[in-house]
Design a protein around this motif. Structure first.
Motif, PDB file in Angstrom:
ATOM      1  N   GLY A  58      47.835 -39.799  28.416  1.00 64.71           N
ATOM      2  CA  GLY A  58      48.216 -40.771  27.396  1.00 64.71           C
ATOM      3  C   GLY A  58      49.683 -41.110  27.447  1.00 64.71           C
ATOM      4  O   GLY A  58      50.457 -40.443  28.141  1.00 64.71           O
ATOM      5  N   PRO A  59      50.078 -42.139  26.696  1.00 63.15           N
ATOM      6  CA  PRO A  59      51.474 -42.587  26.724  1.00 63.15           C
ATOM      7  C   PRO A  59      52.431 -41.548  26.133  1.00 63.15           C
ATOM      8  O   PRO A  59      51.988 -40.603  25.460  1.00 63.15           O
ATOM      9  CB  PRO A  59      51.456 -43.863  25.863  1.00 63.15           C
ATOM     10  N   PRO A  60      53.739 -41.722  26.372  1.00 62.22           N
ATOM     11  CA  PRO A  60      54.724 -40.759  25.874  1.00 62.22           C
ATOM     12  C   PRO A  60      54.707 -40.637  24.351  1.00 62.22           C
ATOM     13  O   PRO A  60      54.411 -41.613  23.652  1.00 62.22           O
ATOM     14  CB  PRO A  60      56.076 -41.341  26.324  1.00 62.22           C
ATOM     15  N   GLY A  61      55.004 -39.447  23.871  1.00 57.36           N
ATOM     16  CA  GLY A  61      55.207 -39.233  22.440  1.00 57.36           C
ATOM     17  C   GLY A  61      53.961 -39.252  21.586  1.00 57.36           C
ATOM     18  O   GLY A  61      54.026 -39.396  20.370  1.00 57.36           O
ATOM     19  N   THR A  62      52.792 -39.081  22.199  1.00 55.45           N
ATOM     20  CA  THR A  62      51.556 -39.149  21.410  1.00 55.45           C
ATOM     21  C   THR A  62      51.062 -37.765  20.978  1.00 55.45           C
ATOM     22  O   THR A  62      50.059 -37.663  20.285  1.00 55.45           O
ATOM     23  CB  THR A  62      50.443 -39.868  22.204  1.00 55.45           C
ATOM     24  N   ASN A 170      50.957 -39.599  32.016  1.00 61.36           N
ATOM     25  CA  ASN A 170      50.607 -40.938  31.531  1.00 61.36           C
ATOM     26  C   ASN A 170      50.196 -41.816  32.711  1.00 61.36           C
ATOM     27  O   ASN A 170      50.011 -43.000  32.566  1.00 61.36           O
ATOM     28  CB  ASN A 170      51.729 -41.577  30.692  1.00 61.36           C
ATOM     29  N   ARG A 171      50.092 -41.214  33.906  1.00 56.64           N
ATOM     30  CA  ARG A 171      49.689 -41.954  35.097  1.00 56.64           C
ATOM     31  C   ARG A 171      48.616 -41.189  35.870  1.00 56.64           C
ATOM     32  O   ARG A 171      48.864 -40.730  36.987  1.00 56.64           O
ATOM     33  CB  ARG A 171      50.931 -42.183  35.989  1.00 56.64           C
ATOM     34  N   SER A 172      47.438 -41.059  35.296  1.00 58.65           N
ATOM     35  CA  SER A 172      46.405 -40.299  36.004  1.00 58.65           C
ATOM     36  C   SER A 172      45.982 -41.017  37.291  1.00 58.65           C
ATOM     37  O   SER A 172      45.486 -40.393  38.223  1.00 58.65           O
ATOM     38  CB  SER A 172      45.203 -40.037  35.107  1.00 58.65           C
ATOM     39  N   ASP A 173      46.227 -42.344  37.356  1.00 57.52           N
ATOM     40  CA  ASP A 173      45.868 -43.103  38.558  1.00 57.52           C
ATOM     41  C   ASP A 173      46.716 -42.689  39.771  1.00 57.52           C
ATOM     42  O   ASP A 173      46.329 -42.929  40.912  1.00 57.52           O
ATOM     43  CB  ASP A 173      46.049 -44.602  38.303  1.00 57.52           C
ATOM     44  N   MET A 174      47.881 -42.085  39.510  1.00 52.40           N
ATOM     45  CA  MET A 174      48.763 -41.700  40.616  1.00 52.40           C
ATOM     46  C   MET A 174      48.404 -40.336  41.203  1.00 52.40           C
ATOM     47  O   MET A 174      48.933 -39.935  42.232  1.00 52.40           O
ATOM     48  CB  MET A 174      50.216 -41.615  40.117  1.00 52.40           C
ATOM     49  N   LEU A 175      47.524 -39.607  40.508  1.00 49.15           N
ATOM     50  CA  LEU A 175      47.279 -38.218  40.909  1.00 49.15           C
ATOM     51  C   LEU A 175      46.448 -38.119  42.183  1.00 49.15           C
ATOM     52  O   LEU A 175      45.538 -38.920  42.415  1.00 49.15           O
ATOM     53  CB  LEU A 175      46.561 -37.466  39.787  1.00 49.15           C
ATOM     54  N   ASP A 176      46.741 -37.105  42.962  1.00 55.24           N
ATOM     55  CA  ASP A 176      45.954 -36.844  44.167  1.00 55.24           C
ATOM     56  C   ASP A 176      44.520 -36.479  43.735  1.00 55.24           C
ATOM     57  O   ASP A 176      44.338 -35.648  42.833  1.00 55.24           O
ATOM     58  CB  ASP A 176      46.588 -35.672  44.930  1.00 55.24           C
ATOM     59  N   PRO A 177      43.523 -37.100  44.367  1.00 55.74           N
ATOM     60  CA  PRO A 177      42.128 -36.843  43.940  1.00 55.74           C
ATOM     61  C   PRO A 177      41.744 -35.367  44.003  1.00 55.74           C
ATOM     62  O   PRO A 177      40.876 -34.925  43.242  1.00 55.74           O
ATOM     63  CB  PRO A 177      41.288 -37.657  44.914  1.00 55.74           C
ATOM     64  N   VAL A 191      44.654 -39.092  25.117  1.00 53.95           N
ATOM     65  CA  VAL A 191      45.527 -38.931  23.943  1.00 53.95           C
ATOM     66  C   VAL A 191      46.253 -40.275  23.753  1.00 53.95           C
ATOM     67  O   VAL A 191      47.324 -40.504  24.312  1.00 53.95           O
ATOM     68  CB  VAL A 191      46.546 -37.779  24.158  1.00 53.95           C
ATOM     69  N   GLY A 192      45.606 -41.159  22.993  1.00 53.55           N
ATOM     70  CA  GLY A 192      46.117 -42.531  22.896  1.00 53.55           C
ATOM     71  C   GLY A 192      47.077 -42.720  21.734  1.00 53.55           C
ATOM     72  O   GLY A 192      47.362 -41.790  20.965  1.00 53.55           O
TER      73      GLY A 192
END
Ligand code: ATP
Length: 276
Positions: A58-62, A170-177, A191-192
């Motif tokens: 989720g985004p920062p500070g949530t 906040n960037r799960s798309d960047m994670l290694d599979p 966590v939105g």
């Protein structure tokens, strides 16, 4: 050595799920996953594979850090925190060594404290868990990530203290599979940003210790703060109190909050400005 209480001074040492607003479904999912620590025998009897890693997205500070801390209190586990950036070094092998040390520290701290479990929290996982071979990757980063995978695979169902890894990004798309495969971070909890009711609850939590004017309705403030995170709302409550104090007003009124909203928004814009 890793910081047992984790980083920044404005972050509380302990947190309880009751003190986290607007994240009811994340709390529910997390509590469900924590049963693996609380009731290992039952889980084992059912032949269920234990959870080794939970990813908070989720985004920062949530409230991702708060949730991880609350998970540690809820399960009476030792809590050990680190940030992805702490593992990124230009020197070969240093990041991997730090990862090994982190897991070693967690096990030894839990044993010393006579706790049955330890929760390791890694914030900004995308920094060390970036896809291998991608542009932002680098051979040293890859070694560090490989070591994290080795350590996760080494978490054993029957060991005591039991280990659970909670990571935030906040960037799960960047994670290694490889990080997201079964047996690793196979639980993702969203966590939105909080909705209006969530914002009112968070404002309630952060004004508990503040003298509010009787005419002030936190629901009105919640309505006016669309897009604010929990961290923004905490800062808003603080700013409103400062403005009231500056005016020598014994109570915090609606207008203090209105002025503080502008300040928080301005502060956010300044933070985003690229430095020249
Ligand atoms: P980051 O991604 O920047 O690390 P985060 O999601 O981990 O952020 P926290 O560090 O948990 O966010 O939140 C920072 C502070 O903001 C908390 O210490 C708390 O004061 C406030 N806060 C954030 N979210 C919430 C929430 N849901 N309920 C109550 N307070 C919150």
């Amino acid at each position: 050595k890793f910081d047992e209480v984790g980083g920044a001074i404005n972050k509380p040492r302990h947190a309880r799920f009751e003190d986290i607003g607007g994240q009811d479904s994340a709390i529910k999912e997390l509590q469900e996953a924590l049963q693996f620590i609380l009731r290992p025998d039952e889980i084992g009897k059912m032949g269920i594979r234990p959870i080794k890693g939970i990813l908070l997205v989720g985004p920062p500070g949530t409230g991702k850090t708060l949730l991880a801390r609350a998970a540690a209190s809820f399960t009476s586990s030792v809590f050990i925190a680190a940030s992805g950036s702490e593992f990124i070094e230009m020197y070969a092998g240093i990041g991997a060594k730090r990862i090994r040390q982190l897991f070693k520290d967690a096990r030894s701290k839990a044993s010393k404290a006579k706790k049955k479990s330890a929760i390791i929290f890694i914030d900004e996982l995308e920094i060390l868990g970036v896809k291998r071979g991608s542009n932002s990757s680098h051979m040293e980063y890859d070694q560090t990530l490989n070591q994290l995978l080795v350590e996760m695979d080494g978490i054993c169902q029957n060991e005591e203290p039991r280990l659970l890894l909670i990571a935030a990004t906040n960037r799960s798309d960047m994670l290694d599979p490889a990080l997201l495969r079964p047996g690793r971070f196979d639980r993702q909890v969203q966590v939105g940003l909080p909705d209006k009711h969530g914002r009112a609850k968070i404002l309630n939590i952060h004004t508990r210790n503040k003298p509010l004017d009787d005419t002030l309705l936190l629901e009105d403030i919640a309505r006016a703060t669309f897009g604010f995170s929990g961290a923004h709302l905490e800062s808003l409550a603080n700013e409103a109190a400062i403005l009231a104090m500056r005016e020598k007003s014994p109570k915090i009124e609606g207008r203090h909050f209105e002025e503080a909203i502008d300040k928080v928004i301005m502060g956010e814009k300044m933070d985003r400005k690229p430095s020249s």
